[in-house]
Design an enzyme around this catalytic site. Structure first.
Site, PDB file in Angstrom:
ATOM      1  CD  GLN A 121      -2.976  -0.987   2.301  1.00 23.09           C
ATOM      2  OE1 GLN A 121      -2.688  -1.523   3.371  1.00 23.09           O
ATOM      3  NE2 GLN A 121      -4.103  -0.319   2.130  1.00 23.09           N
ATOM      4  CB  CYS A 132      -9.254  -0.871   1.840  1.00 20.64           C
ATOM      5  SG  CYS A 132      -7.549  -1.164   1.325  1.00 20.64           S
TER       6      CYS A 132
HETATM    7  O1  GNR Z   1      -8.216   0.869   8.542  1.00 20.79           O
HETATM    8  C1  GNR Z   1      -8.720  -0.174   8.124  1.00 20.79           C
HETATM    9  N1  GNR Z   1      -9.879  -0.609   8.656  1.00 20.79           N
HETATM   10  C2  GNR Z   1     -10.413  -1.875   8.398  1.00 20.79           C
HETATM   11  C3  GNR Z   1     -11.722  -2.114   8.806  1.00 20.79           C
HETATM   12  C4  GNR Z   1     -12.283  -3.349   8.597  1.00 20.79           C
HETATM   13  C5  GNR Z   1     -11.550  -4.364   8.029  1.00 20.79           C
HETATM   14  C6  GNR Z   1     -10.250  -4.137   7.615  1.00 20.79           C
HETATM   15  C7  GNR Z   1      -9.684  -2.900   7.819  1.00 20.79           C
HETATM   16  S1  GNR Z   1      -8.035  -2.631   7.325  1.00 20.79           S
HETATM   17  C8  GNR Z   1      -8.064  -0.911   7.022  1.00 20.79           C
HETATM   18  C9  GNR Z   1      -6.681  -0.380   6.697  1.00 20.79           C
HETATM   19  C10 GNR Z   1      -6.203  -1.007   5.415  1.00 20.79           C
HETATM   20  O2  GNR Z   1      -6.560  -0.673   4.324  1.00 20.79           O
HETATM   21  N2  GNR Z   1      -5.374  -2.023   5.521  1.00 20.79           N
HETATM   22  O3  GNR Z   1      -4.963  -2.665   4.421  1.00 20.79           O
HETATM   23 NI    NI Z   2      -6.539  -2.485   2.969  1.00 21.21          NI
END
Ligand code: GNR
Ligand code: NI
Length: 184
Positions: A51, A109
């Site tokens: 990412q 995400c």
């Molecule tokens: O911040 C994030 N919150 C989230 C909420 C529910 C399930 C997965 C996540 S991961 C995400 C951050 C992210 O994009 N990680 O790859």
């Molecule tokens: Ni993610």
């Protein structure tokens, strides 16, 4: 420490299959530090190296549980409601035995800005990974930790949570993001 730019859809680099970490050196420690800073700043509860454009099998998670209170939730009060930080590093992670029972979470995400959707994943997993010294760890996980680790491990395979949705739903979310970008 440095904030790193977070890749967003439709950046093709997010579809990269990340490569195993083989060198447990100071550069790796610096990358992990920068990933935590970037994740907390976003803010998010997890971040995979791809990412921030680094195709290595490395991810960080901090679920940041709310600190316990001495009064009912929602009740007005003067004190600061902190969180308990629990920064965790997973290098070359593997899932050993996913449960048959599934759990559904409304996932988001950082690479799919401001979009959320329910995703089903195995409710319980056993995970194996390495730490910054290359030492191997194993642990059973459930709840948000199991979901978040699986979400992050998907990133290592070039998979986003929207890839678990129907094509129609995925296209709708991607179009919404385009629209929001044009409006901004
Ligand atoms: O911040 C994030 N919150 C989230 C909420 C529910 C399930 C997965 C996540 S991961 C995400 C951050 C992210 O994009 N990680 O790859
Ligand atoms: Ni993610």
């Amino acid at each position: 420490m440095a904030l790193l730019p977070i890749l967003e859809v439709p950046d093709p680099r997010l579809k990269t299959i990340s490569q195993p970490v083989t060198l447990f050196d100071d550069d790796l420690r610096r990358l992990v530090d920068d990933m935590f800073e970037t994740m907390y700043d976003a803010p998010g509860i997890g971040l995979a190296a791809i990412q921030v454009g680094v195709p290595k099998r490395l991810l960080v998670i901090d679920l940041q549980e709310p600190a316990p209170h001495d009064h009912a939730e929602g009740e007005a009060c003067g004190h600061d409601h902190g969180v308990i930080n629990n920064p965790r590093i997973f290098i070359n992670p593997e899932i050993l035995d996913p449960s048959d029972d599934m759990a559904t979470y409304n996932e988001g995400c950082l690479s799919v800005p401001d979009q959320y959707a329910e995703v089903d994943r195995p409710a319980k997993i056993r995970a194996r990974w390495q730490d910054l010294d290359g030492k191997i760890h194993e642990e059973n996980m459930d709840g948000m930790m199991a979901t978040c680790l699986q979400h992050e491990m998907d990133h290592l395979e070039g998979i986003l949570f929207i890839d678990h949705l129907s094509r129609l739903k995925r296209q709708m979310l991607l179009k919404k993001i385009e629209k929001l970008r044009k409006a901004a």
